[in-house]
Motif scaffolding. Structure first.
Motif, mmCIF file in Angstrom:
data_model
loop_
_atom_site.group_PDB
_atom_site.id
_atom_site.type_symbol
_atom_site.label_atom_id
_atom_site.label_comp_id
_atom_site.label_asym_id
_atom_site.label_seq_id
_atom_site.Cartn_x
_atom_site.Cartn_y
_atom_site.Cartn_z
ATOM 1 N N SER A 3 61.834 82.185 83.297
ATOM 2 C CA SER A 3 61.886 83.324 82.387
ATOM 3 C C SER A 3 61.624 84.619 83.160
ATOM 4 N N LEU A 4 62.023 85.732 82.565
ATOM 5 C CA LEU A 4 61.793 87.024 83.195
ATOM 6 C C LEU A 4 60.291 87.339 83.262
ATOM 7 N N LEU A 7 59.001 86.445 86.521
ATOM 8 C CA LEU A 7 59.377 87.449 87.515
ATOM 9 C C LEU A 7 58.383 88.628 87.479
ATOM 10 N N ILE A 10 55.362 87.631 89.352
ATOM 11 C CA ILE A 10 55.580 87.754 90.806
ATOM 12 C C ILE A 10 55.366 89.208 91.220
ATOM 13 N N ARG A 11 55.886 90.114 90.418
ATOM 14 C CA ARG A 11 55.746 91.540 90.736
ATOM 15 C C ARG A 11 54.273 91.932 90.831
ATOM 16 N N VAL B 161 58.935 95.423 94.443
ATOM 17 C CA VAL B 161 59.273 94.119 95.017
ATOM 18 C C VAL B 161 60.780 94.021 95.231
ATOM 19 N N TRP B 171 62.796 82.010 92.702
ATOM 20 C CA TRP B 171 62.960 82.110 91.247
ATOM 21 C C TRP B 171 64.457 82.127 90.900
#
Lengths: 124, 186
Positions: A3-4, A7, A10-11, B161, B171
């Motif tokens: 899923s976004l 992400l 992760i950021r 990023v 990902w």
């Protein structure tokens, strides 16, 4: 399912690391990714370096990049290793397995893998 | 080329070298026809270059005297009974609407049809090497549609990023592989 939101996580995790990395890279691994390189098997070689650099936590000092045709198509896949203050090393006829050896012995260990270099290939 | 995914990687790299900021890669599969379309907003080609571009002994490179990317794709398509077409609008003639579109069709039931191979790896390789460009990938088939638009990912990641951060690449790989795996279950 990916899923976004992952992400975005992760950021958040990377924010601090990005600051630490600035200006830190002192070694560059360049993989030839023109038609000649791609046809000869450069894609898995590149992936092996990208994954290996991450696995060995070398991301702060090693950058893996792509370039076009280096002009020695008969020796593809070709990988060049640049390091500040040292001569460029050109590795030829690379495979993912050879990339792993270069990663361990040269990138990590500082010792050029002579048997895979273009100088050695020309002698043969 | 042993895989069509390698042809795709090669042609899309041409788009990058043409200065494209947005590159589209579309695969459309019907029962026995595969259509590949690669579009870009790069500098485009002049009519003179366009005429020579499928000649293997023509290249704009200076490192060697042959240019095999498009001839190899053309061969791969034609050996299945398909074809390849290119349209291009050079920036000098079309300053606001320039770019190139390469379309190739393949008869997938033909014995000489090259297998697709690892298309996910090709897409991830393109993003790894060109994190400053946008890629829009869409693979439509009767099983469903696999899609990725790096502009959406960049909206989430912001400027902090890059798209070629290893965790982001992982990902993307898993995101695409999950979509393909979902198709197989249908």
């Amino acid at each position: 399912m990916k899923s976004l939101a992952e992400l975005a996580e992760i950021r958040e995790r990377m924010k601090n690391k990005v600051v630490l990395r600035e200006g830190g890279n002192d070694m560059r691994v360049v993989v030839g990714m023109a038609t000649c390189g791609i046809a000869a098997g450069a894609r898995p070689v590149l992936n092996a370096f990208v994954e290996g650099v991450n696995r060995e936590a070398l991301g702060d000092k090693v950058t893996v990049t792509q370039t076009g045709c280096i002009g020695i198509c008969q020796y593809e896949p070709v990988v060049e290793v640049f390091q500040a203050g040292k001569d460029k090393v050109t590795y030829v006829e690379m495979t993912a397995e050879k990339a792993e050896k270069v990663l361990q012995e040269h990138i990590k260990g500082g010792k050029v893998v002579e048997e895979y270099t273009i100088t050695n290939a020309k002698k043969a | 080329m042993k895989e069509l995914s390698l042809n795709i990687l090669d042609i899309a790299e041409n788009s990058v070298k043409a200065g494209a900021t947005l590159i589209g890669i579309e695969l459309d599969e019907t029962e026995n026809i595969l259509t590949l379309r690669i579009t870009d907003n790069g500098c485009g080609m002049t009519p003179e270059v366009l005429q020579s571009v499928t000649d293997p002994f023509y290249t704009t490179r200076t490192t060697r005297k042959v240019g095999l990317g498009l001839p190899l794709l053309k061969l791969a398509a034609e050996q299945t009974g398909g074809k390849m077409t290119i349209t291009s609008r050079h920036e000098t003639l079309f300053p606001k609407d320039h770019g190139t579109e390469v379309t190739a069709t393949f008869q997938t039931q033909h014995i000489d049809c090259t297998p697709m191979g690892d298309i996910v790896s090709s897409i991830v390789t393109l993003i790894q090497g060109n994190p400053d460009r946008e890629f829009v990938f869409r693979h439509k088939s009767r099983r469903g549609t696999v899609e990725l638009d790096t502009r959406q990912l960049r909206d989430v990641l912001g400027a902090d990023v890059p798209l070629n951060n290893f965790e982001v690449l992982q990902w993307i790989t898993e995101f695409l592989r999950e979509q393909y795996a979902g198709e197989e279950k249908l």
